[in-house]
Design an enzyme around this catalytic site. Structure first.
Site, PDB file in Angstrom:
ATOM      1  N   GLU A 164       3.542 -14.697  -2.817  1.00 43.35           N
ATOM      2  CA  GLU A 164       5.017 -14.784  -4.063  1.00 43.35           C
ATOM      3  C   GLU A 164       6.315 -15.211  -3.023  1.00 43.35           C
ATOM      4  O   GLU A 164       6.819 -15.718  -4.134  1.00 43.35           O
ATOM      5  CB  GLU A 164       5.465 -13.157  -4.319  1.00 43.35           C
ATOM      6  CG  GLU A 164       6.508 -13.416  -5.299  1.00 43.35           C
ATOM      7  CD  GLU A 164       6.276 -11.519  -6.159  1.00 43.35           C
ATOM      8  OE1 GLU A 164       6.685 -11.768  -7.012  1.00 43.35           O
ATOM      9  OE2 GLU A 164       5.794 -11.155  -5.393  1.00 43.35           O
ATOM     10  N   HIS A 173       6.179  -9.139  -8.388  1.00 41.79           N
ATOM     11  CA  HIS A 173       5.826  -8.851  -8.358  1.00 41.79           C
ATOM     12  C   HIS A 173       5.946  -7.683  -7.674  1.00 41.79           C
ATOM     13  O   HIS A 173       5.111  -6.153  -7.667  1.00 41.79           O
ATOM     14  CB  HIS A 173       4.687  -9.327  -9.072  1.00 41.79           C
ATOM     15  CG  HIS A 173       3.040  -9.502  -8.565  1.00 41.79           C
ATOM     16  ND1 HIS A 173       2.661  -8.299 -10.274  1.00 41.79           N
ATOM     17  CD2 HIS A 173       1.693  -8.876  -8.164  1.00 41.79           C
ATOM     18  CE1 HIS A 173       1.744  -7.967 -10.097  1.00 41.79           C
ATOM     19  NE2 HIS A 173       1.348  -7.937  -8.368  1.00 41.79           N
ATOM     20  N   LYS A 183       8.449  -1.652  -8.306  1.00 40.92           N
ATOM     21  CA  LYS A 183       7.103  -1.085  -8.047  1.00 40.92           C
ATOM     22  C   LYS A 183       7.166  -0.172  -6.404  1.00 40.92           C
ATOM     23  O   LYS A 183       6.699   0.616  -6.370  1.00 40.92           O
ATOM     24  CB  LYS A 183       5.901  -2.474  -7.560  1.00 40.92           C
ATOM     25  CG  LYS A 183       5.187  -2.462  -8.385  1.00 40.92           C
ATOM     26  CD  LYS A 183       4.306  -3.886  -9.001  1.00 40.92           C
ATOM     27  CE  LYS A 183       3.865  -4.283  -9.457  1.00 40.92           C
ATOM     28  NZ  LYS A 183       4.405  -5.632  -9.847  1.00 40.92           N
ATOM     29  N   HIS A 212       2.227   0.712  -9.453  1.00 36.27           N
ATOM     30  CA  HIS A 212       2.002  -0.567 -10.034  1.00 36.27           C
ATOM     31  C   HIS A 212       0.910   0.184 -10.696  1.00 36.27           C
ATOM     32  O   HIS A 212      -0.650   0.538 -10.810  1.00 36.27           O
ATOM     33  CB  HIS A 212       0.944  -1.288  -8.846  1.00 36.27           C
ATOM     34  CG  HIS A 212       0.794  -2.524  -9.564  1.00 36.27           C
ATOM     35  ND1 HIS A 212       0.772  -3.167 -11.031  1.00 36.27           N
ATOM     36  CD2 HIS A 212      -0.214  -3.462  -9.233  1.00 36.27           C
ATOM     37  CE1 HIS A 212       0.287  -3.780 -10.568  1.00 36.27           C
ATOM     38  NE2 HIS A 212      -0.680  -4.481  -9.974  1.00 36.27           N
ATOM     39  N   PHE A 261      -5.437  -9.822 -11.088  1.00 41.38           N
ATOM     40  CA  PHE A 261      -6.627 -10.425 -10.529  1.00 41.38           C
ATOM     41  C   PHE A 261      -7.563 -11.066 -11.315  1.00 41.38           C
ATOM     42  O   PHE A 261      -7.307 -10.912 -12.834  1.00 41.38           O
ATOM     43  CB  PHE A 261      -7.952  -8.495 -10.469  1.00 41.38           C
ATOM     44  CG  PHE A 261      -7.541  -8.588  -9.490  1.00 41.38           C
ATOM     45  CD1 PHE A 261      -6.619  -8.628  -7.989  1.00 41.38           C
ATOM     46  CD2 PHE A 261      -8.355  -6.773  -9.017  1.00 41.38           C
ATOM     47  CE1 PHE A 261      -6.207  -7.788  -6.673  1.00 41.38           C
ATOM     48  CE2 PHE A 261      -7.462  -6.019  -7.755  1.00 41.38           C
ATOM     49  CZ  PHE A 261      -7.388  -6.327  -6.943  1.00 41.38           C
ATOM     50  N   CYS A 266      -3.725  -7.663 -14.239  1.00 41.05           N
ATOM     51  CA  CYS A 266      -1.928  -7.054 -14.008  1.00 41.05           C
ATOM     52  C   CYS A 266      -0.686  -8.021 -14.565  1.00 41.05           C
ATOM     53  O   CYS A 266       0.323  -7.412 -14.916  1.00 41.05           O
ATOM     54  CB  CYS A 266      -1.987  -7.341 -12.337  1.00 41.05           C
ATOM     55  SG  CYS A 266      -3.356  -6.081 -11.623  1.00 41.05           S
TER      56      CYS A 266
END
Length: 422
Positions: A320, A309, A341, A346, A405, A169
Site C-alpha cells: 500500500e 487499508h 483498523k 478488520h 483476497f 475485503c
C-alpha cells in the site's frame, strides 16, 4: 464519475460503541476496541484476539422472531441501515419504493449462522450424516448471501434494484461504488448502500490461522493491531456494519438535506496474480487510485487525507505504501495517512463501508483519525501515518482504498459538498 453522489445518512455498528456518535468518538480518541475473543473458547487457536461489537439486537428493537430468523451479519446490517435512513431526514414514502435501490457488500455472508447450525445438525461434528431436522427453519437464508440484501430492503421498504456485492475485503467499497453507478445512470433516486460482516467464528479464525494472516499477540489484545509499525504481525479479526443513504448531490441540495460528503470518483482493479499474495510495487492499487482521481477530475495534490487499508500484515502495508507513492507522486510524502483498523480491527467485507463513514466524518469535522499503536514506524513504510493522536486539519478531499483476497484493489474519492472539481 458523471454525477457527484451525496451521503445524506450514515449508520454504523462497529466495535467500541453503537451508532455514529460512539464510533466517531472512539476513532478521534485513539482508543482501541480490540480484546480477547469472547464469542467462543479460542484456546485451540493461534490468534485469540478480536474486535467485537457490543451489540444487543433486543435492545435495538428486534423482535424474538427477527433474532431467530436473521444471522448476526443481517442484524448488524439492518440496524445500521435503519440508523442511516433515519439520519437522512427522508420522510416515509418521500420516494416511490420502486425508485429505492439497496446494495449490500459482504465477504463471508452468514458465517456465524451456518457454523452454528452445522454444529447442531452434526452433533458437534461427530455425525458425518447430518440430521436436518435439528436445523432452524431459516437455514436456507443463512446459506444464500442474498438474504442480507433482502433483509435490508424489507427494513427500508425498497422495491428497486437490490443486489449483493462480494469481492472479499473490498466488498464495502465496491457495494457503495456500484450504488453510485445505479444513481448516476438513473436506475434509482436514492440508494441504501453499505456492507456487513460478522465473521468471528471458529471456522474463520482457523482459516486465517492457517495462513498466519492474523496477529498472535494474544497477551496484549488492546495493542495487537499495529498497522505500519515495525513490530506488526498480522491483523485483528473484527465485525461490524455501515450503511449510507445516497442520492445525487443536486437532489440532496434541492431538498436541503444535510450532506456529509460527496462521492466524486470510484474505481477498482484486479491484479490477476495470486489469491492472497500482493506484488510489492502496488501497481494495481495505484491504477485504481489514478482512475478514481480521473473520474473525480482531481489531481494527486488535491488529496488532504488518505484512509489506508492498513491491515497490519507485512506485505499489505509495504504494498500500500508503494501504491500511494506511485499514484500520488511527490504529494505522497506530504499527505496524512492513517488506518482505523488499528482501533476497530478488520471486519473483512464490512470494513470498506465503515471506512467510508470515517472519511465522511473526517470531512465533516476536519479531523483525521490516528493510527493507534504506531510507536515504531517501519522504515519501509515512510509516509505520514498520523501516529497515536488525531490531527485537526482542513480536510476537503479524502481518498480511501481497499485491498482484498483474490487480487481486488479499489479506491474512492470523497469531497466536501461544496468542493467543485476542476
Amino acid at each position: 464519475m458523471a454525477k457527484a453522489i451525496a451521503i445524506t445518512g450514515i449508520g454504523v455498528r462497529a466495535p467500541g460503541g453503537i451508532g455514529v456518535k460512539a464510533f466517531w468518538e472512539l476513532l478521534t480518541s485513539g482508543r482501541t476496541a480490540t480484546r480477547a475473543m469472547s464469542f467462543f473458547d479460542p484456546a485451540p487457536f493461534r490468534s485469540r484476539v478480536a474486535a467485537e461489537c457490543d451489540f444487543d439486537p433486543v435492545a435495538e428493537g428486534f423482535t424474538p422472531r427477527e433474532v431467530r430468523r436473521m444471522d448476526r451479519a443481517a442484524l448488524l446490517g439492518v440496524a445500521a441501515a435503519r440508523e442511516a435512513f433515519a439520519d437522512s431526514g427522508l420522510a416515509a414514502g418521500a420516494v416511490a419504493p420502486g425508485r429505492v435501490a439497496v446494495t449490500v457488500g459482504s465477504a463471508v455472508g452468514c458465517t456465524m449462522g451456518l457454523e452454528e447450525e452445522y454444529a447442531t445438525v452434526s452433533d458437534g461434528g461427530r455425525s458425518w450424516l447430518v440430521d436436518h431436522t435439528y436445523a432452524v427453519p431459516h437455514l436456507y437464508g443463512y446459506f444464500v448471501p442474498s438474504s442480507l440484501a433482502a433483509e435490508v430492503a424489507w427494513a427500508v421498504e425498497a422495491e428497486g434494484p437490490v443486489s449483493v456485492v462480494s469481492t472479499g475485503c473490498t466488498s464495502g467499497l465496491d457495494a457503495v461504488g456500484y450504488a453510485c453507478a445505479l444513481l448516476a445512470e438513473g436506475s434509482a433516486e436514492i440508494a441504501v448502500a453499505g456492507a456487513t460482516d460478522a465473521p468471528i467464528s471458529p471456522i474463520t479464525v482457523a482459516c486465517f490461522d492457517a495462513i498466519k494472516a492474523t496477529t498472535a499477540r494474544n497477551d496484549d489484545p488492546e495493542h495487537a493491531s499495529r498497522p505500519f509499525d515495525r513490530s506488526r504481525d498480522g491483523f485483528v479479526l473484527g465485525e461490524g456494519s455501515a450503511f449510507f443513504v445516497l442520492e445525487p448531490l443536486e437532489a440532496a441540495l434541492r431538498r436541503r438535506a444535510h450532506v456529509y460528503a460527496a462521492i466524486r470518483g470510484f474505481a477498482s482493479r484486479s491484479n490477476a496474480f495470486h489469491m492472497t499474495g500482493l506484488r510489492p510495487d502496488g501497481r494495481e492499487m495505484a491504477a485504481a487510485i489514478t482512475a478514481a482521481l480521473d473520474r473525480a477530475r482531481l489531481a494527486p495534490a488535491d488529496i488532504d487525507y488518505v484512509n489506508a487499508h492498513g491491515s497490519g500484515t507485512r506485505q499489505n502495508d509495504r504494498h500500500e505504501t508503494a501504491a500511494v507513492r506511485r499514484s500520488l507522486g511527490h504529494h505522497a510524502r506530504r499527505v496524512p495517512v492513517s488506518s482505523i483498523k488499528s482501533m476497530i480491527g478488520h471486519s473483512l467485507g464490512a470494513i470498506g463501508s465503515i471506512e467510508i463513514a470515517a472519511c465522511a466524518l473526517a470531512i465533516e469535522h476536519d479531523v483525521i483519525p490516528p493510527t493507534a499503536n504506531l510507536r515504531e514506524p517501519d522504515p519501509e513504510c515512510e509516509l505520514d501515518y498520523v501516529p497515536l493522536v488525531a490531527r485537526e486539519q482542513r480536510t476537503d478531499t479524502v481518498l480511501t482504498v481497499g485491498s482484498g483476497f483474490g487480487g481486488f484493489q479499489s479506491a474512492m474519492v470523497l469531497t466536501g459538498p461544496d468542493a467543485v472539481p476542476r
